[in-house]
Design an enzyme around this catalytic site. Structure first.
Site, PDB file in Angstrom:
ATOM      1  N   ILE A   1      50.216  46.048  34.960  1.00 27.46           N
ATOM      2  CA  ILE A   1      51.588  45.380  34.091  1.00 27.46           C
ATOM      3  C   ILE A   1      50.955  45.193  32.887  1.00 27.46           C
ATOM      4  O   ILE A   1      51.874  45.874  31.832  1.00 27.46           O
ATOM      5  CB  ILE A   1      52.102  44.371  34.990  1.00 27.46           C
ATOM      6  CG1 ILE A   1      53.602  44.185  33.880  1.00 27.46           C
ATOM      7  CG2 ILE A   1      51.784  42.700  33.833  1.00 27.46           C
ATOM      8  CD1 ILE A   1      54.390  43.312  35.117  1.00 27.46           C
TER       9      ILE A   1
ATOM     10  N   ASN B   1      36.344  40.110  37.337  1.00 26.61           N
ATOM     11  CA  ASN B   1      36.995  39.125  36.516  1.00 26.61           C
ATOM     12  C   ASN B   1      35.764  37.556  37.674  1.00 26.61           C
ATOM     13  O   ASN B   1      36.956  37.843  38.539  1.00 26.61           O
ATOM     14  CB  ASN B   1      37.577  38.841  35.267  1.00 26.61           C
ATOM     15  CG  ASN B   1      37.304  39.810  34.432  1.00 26.61           C
ATOM     16  OD1 ASN B   1      36.302  39.593  33.796  1.00 26.61           O
ATOM     17  ND2 ASN B   1      38.730  39.778  34.325  1.00 26.61           N
TER      18      ASN B   1
ATOM     19  N   VAL C   1      43.879  35.438  37.469  1.00 34.49           N
ATOM     20  CA  VAL C   1      45.075  35.460  38.680  1.00 34.49           C
ATOM     21  C   VAL C   1      43.793  35.060  39.648  1.00 34.49           C
ATOM     22  O   VAL C   1      42.840  36.211  40.006  1.00 34.49           O
ATOM     23  CB  VAL C   1      45.761  37.018  38.866  1.00 34.49           C
ATOM     24  CG1 VAL C   1      46.361  37.036  40.981  1.00 34.49           C
ATOM     25  CG2 VAL C   1      46.733  37.650  38.151  1.00 34.49           C
TER      26      VAL C   1
ATOM     27  N   HIS D   1      40.350  40.888  42.609  1.00 33.00           N
ATOM     28  CA  HIS D   1      40.620  42.639  41.804  1.00 33.00           C
ATOM     29  C   HIS D   1      39.855  42.854  40.972  1.00 33.00           C
ATOM     30  O   HIS D   1      39.200  41.990  40.545  1.00 33.00           O
ATOM     31  CB  HIS D   1      41.903  42.344  41.345  1.00 33.00           C
ATOM     32  CG  HIS D   1      42.298  41.126  40.308  1.00 33.00           C
ATOM     33  ND1 HIS D   1      42.400  39.833  40.654  1.00 33.00           N
ATOM     34  CD2 HIS D   1      42.076  41.430  38.846  1.00 33.00           C
ATOM     35  CE1 HIS D   1      42.497  38.990  39.483  1.00 33.00           C
ATOM     36  NE2 HIS D   1      41.739  40.390  38.834  1.00 33.00           N
TER      37      HIS D   1
HETATM   38  P1  5GP Z   1      42.103  39.129  35.321  1.00 32.49           P
HETATM   39  O1  5GP Z   1      42.179  38.537  34.156  1.00 32.49           O
HETATM   40  O2  5GP Z   1      42.549  37.946  36.821  1.00 32.49           O
HETATM   41  O3  5GP Z   1      40.716  39.861  35.972  1.00 32.49           O
HETATM   42  O4  5GP Z   1      43.341  39.966  35.003  1.00 32.49           O
HETATM   43  C1  5GP Z   1      44.906  39.932  35.548  1.00 32.49           C
HETATM   44  C2  5GP Z   1      45.231  41.706  35.561  1.00 32.49           C
HETATM   45  O5  5GP Z   1      46.699  41.076  36.293  1.00 32.49           O
HETATM   46  C3  5GP Z   1      45.622  41.302  33.741  1.00 32.49           C
HETATM   47  O6  5GP Z   1      44.963  42.332  33.415  1.00 32.49           O
HETATM   48  C4  5GP Z   1      47.128  41.304  34.123  1.00 32.49           C
HETATM   49  O7  5GP Z   1      47.279  42.585  33.455  1.00 32.49           O
HETATM   50  C5  5GP Z   1      47.262  41.748  35.346  1.00 32.49           C
HETATM   51  N1  5GP Z   1      49.040  41.126  35.861  1.00 32.49           N
HETATM   52  C6  5GP Z   1      49.080  39.920  36.040  1.00 32.49           C
HETATM   53  N2  5GP Z   1      50.500  39.951  36.099  1.00 32.49           N
HETATM   54  C7  5GP Z   1      50.871  40.713  36.764  1.00 32.49           C
HETATM   55  C8  5GP Z   1      51.382  41.446  37.483  1.00 32.49           C
HETATM   56  O8  5GP Z   1      52.771  40.852  38.016  1.00 32.49           O
HETATM   57  N3  5GP Z   1      51.924  42.490  37.744  1.00 32.49           N
HETATM   58  C9  5GP Z   1      51.159  43.946  38.356  1.00 32.49           C
HETATM   59  N4  5GP Z   1      51.225  45.121  38.030  1.00 32.49           N
HETATM   60  N5  5GP Z   1      49.598  43.039  37.090  1.00 32.49           N
HETATM   61  C10 5GP Z   1      49.756  42.044  36.834  1.00 32.49           C
END
Ligand code: 5GP
Length: 126
Positions: free
Chosen positions: A36, A97, A106, A110
Site C-alpha cells: 500500500i 523482516n 505486520v 511476508h
Molecule cells: P513490515 O514492516 O512488516 O516488513 O512490512 C509491512 C508492509 O505492509 C509495509 O511495507 C506496509 O506498507 C504494508 N502494509 C501495511 N498495511 C497494509 C495494507 O493494508 N495493505 C497493503 N497492501 N499493504 C500494507
C-alpha cells in the site's frame, strides 16, 4: 519456541477478503499483492496462506508443499514484474523482516519483492 498468531492482523484480514488489496497472484498456499506504500516502482508482498508469523516459524512448521509453493510464488512475482535477470530484467531484492530488530510491522510472514530501480545498500549504516 511456540508462536502465537494474531488472526486480526491486517494480512489475515486481506486473506479472508475483509479488506481489499491489489492482488497480483494466488496459488494453492500463497498470495501476493502490492504494498500500500510502495518503496520502489514495483513493491509486492508475498505471503503464505497459513498462519505463520515469521520466516523461521514458517521454515519450522510449514509442510514441504507450502514451502515449495511459497518459494515458487516469490519467483513468479519477480517474473511478473519483469525483474528476473535471467529474462533480461534488471533484478530485484527480497526482504523478510522478523521481530523487533527486523522492524516487522505486520505479524504474518511476508516477503517484500522490490524492483524497478537501483535499490542501494542492503541496510542503512547505524
Ligand atoms: P513490515 O514492516 O512488516 O516488513 O512490512 C509491512 C508492509 O505492509 C509495509 O511495507 C506496509 O506498507 C504494508 N502494509 C501495511 N498495511 C497494509 C495494507 O493494508 N495493505 C497493503 N497492501 N499493504 C500494507
Amino acid at each position: 519456541m511456540a508462536y502465537a498468531y494474531d488472526d486480526q492482523n491486517i494480512f489475515a484480514k486481506i486473506l479472508r477478503g475483509e479488506i481489499p488489496c491489489d492482488k497480483l497472484l494466488e496459488t494453492e498456499h500463497s498470495f501476493a499483492f502490492r504494498d500500500i506504500a510502495p518503496k520502489a516502482p514495483e513493491h509486492v508482498l508475498v505471503i503464505p496462506k497459513g498462519a505463520y508469523v515469521t520466516w523461521d516459524h514458517f521454515a519450522a512448521e510449514a509442510t514441504d508443499a507450502e514451502l515449495a509453493d511459497f518459494a515458487r510464488a516469490v519467483g513468479k512475482v519477480a517474473e511478473m514484474v519483469g525483474a528476473r535477470p535471467g529474462d533480461g530484467g534488471n533484478g530485484f531484492r527480497l526482504i523478510a523482516n522478523a521481530g523487533e530488530d527486523g522492524v516487522q510491522e505486520v505479524p504474518h510472514l511476508h516477503v517484500h519483492v522490490l524492483a524497478g530501480r537501483p535499490l542501494g545498500w542492503m541496510v542503512q549504516p547505524r
